[in-house]
Design a protein around this motif. Structure first.
Motif, PDB file in Angstrom:
ATOM      1  N   ASP A 238       0.805  -1.225   0.000  1.00  0.00           N
ATOM      2  CA  ASP A 238       0.000   0.000   0.000  1.00  0.00           C
ATOM      3  C   ASP A 238       0.838   1.276   0.000  1.00  0.00           C
ATOM      4  OD1 ASP A 238      -2.388  -1.399  -0.029  1.00  0.00           O
ATOM      5  OD2 ASP A 238      -2.470  -1.537   2.168  1.00  0.00           O
ATOM      6  N   GLY A 239       2.165   1.145  -0.002  1.00  0.00           N
ATOM      7  CA  GLY A 239       3.016   2.330  -0.006  1.00  0.00           C
ATOM      8  C   GLY A 239       3.085   3.042   1.326  1.00  0.00           C
ATOM      9  N   GLN A 240       2.886   2.302   2.418  1.00  0.00           N
ATOM     10  CA  GLN A 240       2.862   2.926   3.746  1.00  0.00           C
ATOM     11  C   GLN A 240       4.111   2.638   4.570  1.00  0.00           C
ATOM     12  OE1 GLN A 240       0.296   5.001   4.515  1.00  0.00           O
ATOM     13  NE2 GLN A 240      -0.424   4.548   2.446  1.00  0.00           N
ATOM     14  N   CYS A 241       4.740   1.461   4.340  1.00  0.00           N
ATOM     15  CA  CYS A 241       5.828   1.067   5.231  1.00  0.00           C
ATOM     16  C   CYS A 241       7.209   1.377   4.679  1.00  0.00           C
ATOM     17  CB  CYS A 241       5.739  -0.429   5.542  1.00  0.00           C
ATOM     18  SG  CYS A 241       6.051  -1.506   4.113  1.00  0.00           S
ATOM     19  N   ALA A 242       7.350   1.479   3.366  1.00  0.00           N
ATOM     20  CA  ALA A 242       8.625   1.762   2.704  1.00  0.00           C
ATOM     21  C   ALA A 242       9.670   0.683   2.922  1.00  0.00           C
ATOM     22  CB  ALA A 242       9.173   3.116   3.132  1.00  0.00           C
ATOM     23  N   THR A 243       9.268  -0.521   3.362  1.00  0.00           N
ATOM     24  CA  THR A 243      10.240  -1.609   3.522  1.00  0.00           C
ATOM     25  C   THR A 243      10.694  -2.161   2.173  1.00  0.00           C
ATOM     26  OG1 THR A 243       8.507  -3.305   3.680  1.00  0.00           O
ATOM     27  CG2 THR A 243       9.251  -2.275   5.745  1.00  0.00           C
ATOM     28  N   CYS A 244       9.989  -1.817   1.094  1.00  0.00           N
ATOM     29  CA  CYS A 244      10.380  -2.273  -0.241  1.00  0.00           C
ATOM     30  C   CYS A 244      11.175  -1.195  -0.972  1.00  0.00           C
ATOM     31  CB  CYS A 244       9.166  -2.684  -1.062  1.00  0.00           C
ATOM     32  SG  CYS A 244       7.952  -1.363  -1.331  1.00  0.00           S
ATOM     33  N   ALA A 245      11.787  -0.308  -0.208  1.00  0.00           N
ATOM     34  CA  ALA A 245      12.576   0.774  -0.803  1.00  0.00           C
ATOM     35  C   ALA A 245      13.713   0.214  -1.645  1.00  0.00           C
ATOM     36  CB  ALA A 245      13.141   1.679   0.289  1.00  0.00           C
ATOM     37  N   LEU A 246      13.983   0.859  -2.750  1.00  0.00           N
ATOM     38  CA  LEU A 246      15.114   0.491  -3.600  1.00  0.00           C
ATOM     39  C   LEU A 246      15.692   1.757  -4.207  1.00  0.00           C
ATOM     40  CD1 LEU A 246      13.828   0.696  -6.742  1.00  0.00           C
ATOM     41  CD2 LEU A 246      12.733  -1.399  -5.973  1.00  0.00           C
ATOM     42  N   ASP A 247      16.953   1.695  -4.553  1.00  0.00           N
ATOM     43  CA  ASP A 247      17.644   2.845  -5.132  1.00  0.00           C
ATOM     44  C   ASP A 247      17.817   2.594  -6.632  1.00  0.00           C
ATOM     45  OD1 ASP A 247      19.063   5.124  -5.577  1.00  0.00           O
ATOM     46  OD2 ASP A 247      20.828   4.552  -4.415  1.00  0.00           O
ATOM     47  N   VAL A 248      17.307   3.509  -7.448  1.00  0.00           N
ATOM     48  CA  VAL A 248      17.414   3.373  -8.896  1.00  0.00           C
ATOM     49  C   VAL A 248      18.759   3.962  -9.324  1.00  0.00           C
ATOM     50  CG1 VAL A 248      16.380   3.886 -11.128  1.00  0.00           C
ATOM     51  CG2 VAL A 248      14.914   3.535  -9.117  1.00  0.00           C
ATOM     52  N   ILE A 249      19.709   3.097  -9.631  1.00  0.00           N
ATOM     53  CA  ILE A 249      21.056   3.534 -10.006  1.00  0.00           C
ATOM     54  C   ILE A 249      21.068   4.089 -11.427  1.00  0.00           C
ATOM     55  CG2 ILE A 249      23.477   2.840 -10.200  1.00  0.00           C
ATOM     56  CD1 ILE A 249      22.279   2.676  -7.371  1.00  0.00           C
ATOM     57  N   SER A 250      20.339   3.440 -12.327  1.00  0.00           N
ATOM     58  CA  SER A 250      20.251   3.906 -13.719  1.00  0.00           C
ATOM     59  C   SER A 250      18.958   3.408 -14.333  1.00  0.00           C
ATOM     60  CB  SER A 250      21.452   3.396 -14.539  1.00  0.00           C
ATOM     61  OG  SER A 250      21.420   1.981 -14.649  1.00  0.00           O
ATOM     62  N   GLY A 251      18.541   4.080 -15.402  1.00  0.00           N
ATOM     63  CA  GLY A 251      17.348   3.655 -16.129  1.00  0.00           C
ATOM     64  C   GLY A 251      16.040   4.120 -15.545  1.00  0.00           C
ATOM     65  N   SER A 252      16.077   5.200 -14.764  1.00  0.00           N
ATOM     66  CA  SER A 252      14.831   5.689 -14.156  1.00  0.00           C
ATOM     67  C   SER A 252      13.804   6.100 -15.196  1.00  0.00           C
ATOM     68  CB  SER A 252      15.128   6.868 -13.228  1.00  0.00           C
ATOM     69  OG  SER A 252      15.718   7.943 -13.954  1.00  0.00           O
ATOM     70  N   GLU A 253      14.277   6.422 -16.425  1.00  0.00           N
ATOM     71  CA  GLU A 253      13.350   6.833 -17.484  1.00  0.00           C
ATOM     72  C   GLU A 253      12.446   5.702 -17.956  1.00  0.00           C
ATOM     73  OE1 GLU A 253      17.400   6.112 -19.565  1.00  0.00           O
ATOM     74  OE2 GLU A 253      16.610   6.730 -17.605  1.00  0.00           O
ATOM     75  N   TYR A 254      12.792   4.464 -17.598  1.00  0.00           N
ATOM     76  CA  TYR A 254      11.979   3.324 -17.994  1.00  0.00           C
ATOM     77  C   TYR A 254      10.966   2.943 -16.924  1.00  0.00           C
ATOM     78  CZ  TYR A 254      15.621   2.973 -21.494  1.00  0.00           C
ATOM     79  OH  TYR A 254      16.504   3.261 -22.507  1.00  0.00           O
ATOM     80  N   LEU A 255      10.950   3.708 -15.829  1.00  0.00           N
ATOM     81  CA  LEU A 255      10.022   3.431 -14.740  1.00  0.00           C
ATOM     82  C   LEU A 255       8.879   4.445 -14.737  1.00  0.00           C
ATOM     83  CD1 LEU A 255      12.497   2.668 -11.797  1.00  0.00           C
ATOM     84  CD2 LEU A 255      11.482   1.070 -13.439  1.00  0.00           C
ATOM     85  N   SER A 256       7.786   4.041 -14.157  1.00  0.00           N
ATOM     86  CA  SER A 256       6.655   4.947 -14.001  1.00  0.00           C
ATOM     87  C   SER A 256       7.064   6.127 -13.129  1.00  0.00           C
ATOM     88  CB  SER A 256       5.482   4.203 -13.364  1.00  0.00           C
ATOM     89  OG  SER A 256       5.871   3.667 -12.095  1.00  0.00           O
ATOM     90  N   SER A 257       6.350   7.236 -13.289  1.00  0.00           N
ATOM     91  CA  SER A 257       6.670   8.440 -12.517  1.00  0.00           C
ATOM     92  C   SER A 257       6.344   8.242 -11.043  1.00  0.00           C
ATOM     93  CB  SER A 257       5.891   9.635 -13.061  1.00  0.00           C
ATOM     94  OG  SER A 257       6.226   9.877 -14.415  1.00  0.00           O
ATOM     95  N   ALA A 258       7.156   8.835 -10.187  1.00  0.00           N
ATOM     96  CA  ALA A 258       6.921   8.761  -8.744  1.00  0.00           C
ATOM     97  C   ALA A 258       5.807   9.715  -8.354  1.00  0.00           C
ATOM     98  CB  ALA A 258       8.195   9.098  -7.978  1.00  0.00           C
ATOM     99  N   GLY A 259       5.000   9.283  -7.432  1.00  0.00           N
ATOM    100  CA  GLY A 259       3.927  10.132  -6.924  1.00  0.00           C
ATOM    101  C   GLY A 259       3.783   9.896  -5.444  1.00  0.00           C
ATOM    102  N   PRO A 260       2.847  10.606  -4.786  1.00  0.00           N
ATOM    103  CA  PRO A 260       2.628  10.344  -3.372  1.00  0.00           C
ATOM    104  C   PRO A 260       2.289   8.852  -3.190  1.00  0.00           C
ATOM    105  CG  PRO A 260       1.402  12.260  -4.098  1.00  0.00           C
ATOM    106  CD  PRO A 260       1.925  11.587  -5.320  1.00  0.00           C
ATOM    107  N   PRO A 261       2.818   8.158  -2.193  1.00  0.00           N
ATOM    108  CA  PRO A 261       3.583   8.708  -1.063  1.00  0.00           C
ATOM    109  C   PRO A 261       5.089   8.767  -1.296  1.00  0.00           C
ATOM    110  CG  PRO A 261       3.109   6.416  -0.677  1.00  0.00           C
ATOM    111  CD  PRO A 261       2.451   6.750  -1.987  1.00  0.00           C
ATOM    112  N   GLU A 262       5.584   8.313  -2.453  1.00  0.00           N
ATOM    113  CA  GLU A 262       7.030   8.245  -2.678  1.00  0.00           C
ATOM    114  C   GLU A 262       7.702   9.617  -2.586  1.00  0.00           C
ATOM    115  OE1 GLU A 262       8.237   4.877  -5.687  1.00  0.00           O
ATOM    116  OE2 GLU A 262       6.473   5.921  -6.464  1.00  0.00           O
ATOM    117  N   THR A 263       7.121  10.610  -3.238  1.00  0.00           N
ATOM    118  CA  THR A 263       7.745  11.942  -3.249  1.00  0.00           C
ATOM    119  C   THR A 263       7.798  12.561  -1.853  1.00  0.00           C
ATOM    120  OG1 THR A 263       5.587  12.877  -3.828  1.00  0.00           O
ATOM    121  CG2 THR A 263       7.107  12.410  -5.635  1.00  0.00           C
ATOM    122  N   ILE A 264       6.912  12.115  -0.988  1.00  0.00           N
ATOM    123  CA  ILE A 264       6.895  12.643   0.382  1.00  0.00           C
ATOM    124  C   ILE A 264       7.899  11.892   1.253  1.00  0.00           C
ATOM    125  CG2 ILE A 264       5.481  12.946   2.452  1.00  0.00           C
ATOM    126  CD1 ILE A 264       3.049  13.210   0.601  1.00  0.00           C
TER     127      ILE A 264
END
Length: 306
Positions: A238-264
């Motif tokens: 549900d995007g509440q715990c952030a335990t699935c956090a990952l760091d995008v080293i390269s290729g972010s243009e191939y991923l969907s755009s970040a939105g709430p709650p990620e940007t927060i």
């Protein structure tokens, strides 16, 4: 997939053929023959059953897999039929490497017929079949239409005709008032994006993710733990715990755009994403190759590298 087919001609009612500009009809006689060990699957397999032999699936099945392509030979074995909750039938595809696309509606004026060549590739003997477009007659109304070999007809003048047998579909086409409105479906190869996964211990693993595939589910489906339980309970995506956090080293243009709650949550670490919220973009059809492009992600960025 190396596929062979036995095709025989069957005579149809001459009135129907003349009205449809002498439709060229090829009927697959009773089975689709696969090259693997010469196995043959009955095209008259019962709906609600999955016929499997040598690890391969029959044309008509209960599979819910997505998929497909324009090539006629592939289309004859990729199209399938599934039952809906309402008891009706819809086209599906039995190969996850393909996707079904709805084409733009179009209309044809009979002159005097349509000129569509049809091939019946499966028939369960109980009124359910798979009929595909195998071509068009030169100089006919269909010749300049968007129809391509391997397409299936989904609607005629607003009437759903998915999973109709050849005879039933021809009856609908013959009786349809002109101009005839069509809605069709087409098979397309799904795009894959190379993804490199880096672990905190420095090890890496290479995968291919499908267009539109959610990162967390993609990792889980390939046996990669996508949640860091060290930092609390898993919220279930549900995007509440952030335990699935990952760091995008390269290729972010191939991923969907970040939105709430990620940007927060990740306002101080803008390259971090939540695996449950990020997906491979589903609008990559214009790209022809990813040979030189890839996505690289590092799991559990909260942990220090070993």
């Amino acid at each position: 997939l190396d596929v062979t087919r036995q095709v025989v001609s069957k005579k149809k009612n001459m009135t129907k053929l003349l009205l449809l500009l002498l439709l060229t009809v090829q009927i697959v006689s009773g089975f689709v023959a696969y090259s693997s060990g010469g196995s043959k699957f009955p095209a008259k397999a019962q709906i609600n059953e999955i016929s499997v032999s040598n690890g391969r699936r029959a044309v008509i099945s209960q599979s819910t897999a997505e998929a497909c392509v324009v090539d006629l030979d592939l289309a004859t074995v990729k199209w399938g039929v599934c039952a809906t909750e309402s008891g009706s039938y819809r086209f599906n595809c039995v190969d996850v490497d393909f996707v079904i696309e709805n084409e733009l509606p179009f209309s044809l004026v009979k002159d005097p017929g349509l000129g569509i060549e049809l091939t019946e590739v499966a028939n369960n003997g109980q009124g359910v079949g798979v009929v595909i477009v195998s071509g068009t007659v030169d100089g006919s109304p269909a010749a300049s239409s968007p129809l391509q070999p391997g397409d299936v007809i989904a609607k005629v003048n607003g009437r759903v005709v998915e999973a109709y047998t050849y005879d039933d579909l021809v009856d609908v086409l013959v009786s349809a008032s002109s101009p005839v409105q069509f809605e069709t479906k087409r098979l397309r190869k799904r795009f894959k994006v190379p993804v490199t996964v880096e672990y905190p211990d420095g090890k890496t693993a290479a995968f291919e993710f499908y267009e539109g595939e959610n990162i967390r589910r993609a990792l889980s489906g390939r046996g990669v733990p996508g949640n860091d339980k060290t930092f609390g309970p898993n919220c279930g995506g549900d995007g509440q715990c952030a335990t699935c956090a990952l760091d995008v080293i390269s290729g972010s243009e191939y991923l969907s755009s970040a939105g709430p709650p990620e940007t927060i949550v990740f306002k101080d670490t803008p390259t971090w994403r939540m695996g449950c919220q990020a997906s491979i973009r589903d609008d990559l059809a214009q790209r022809s190759s990813f040979k030189d492009d890839k996505v690289t992600i590092r799991l559990f960025p909260n942990r220090k590298k070993n």
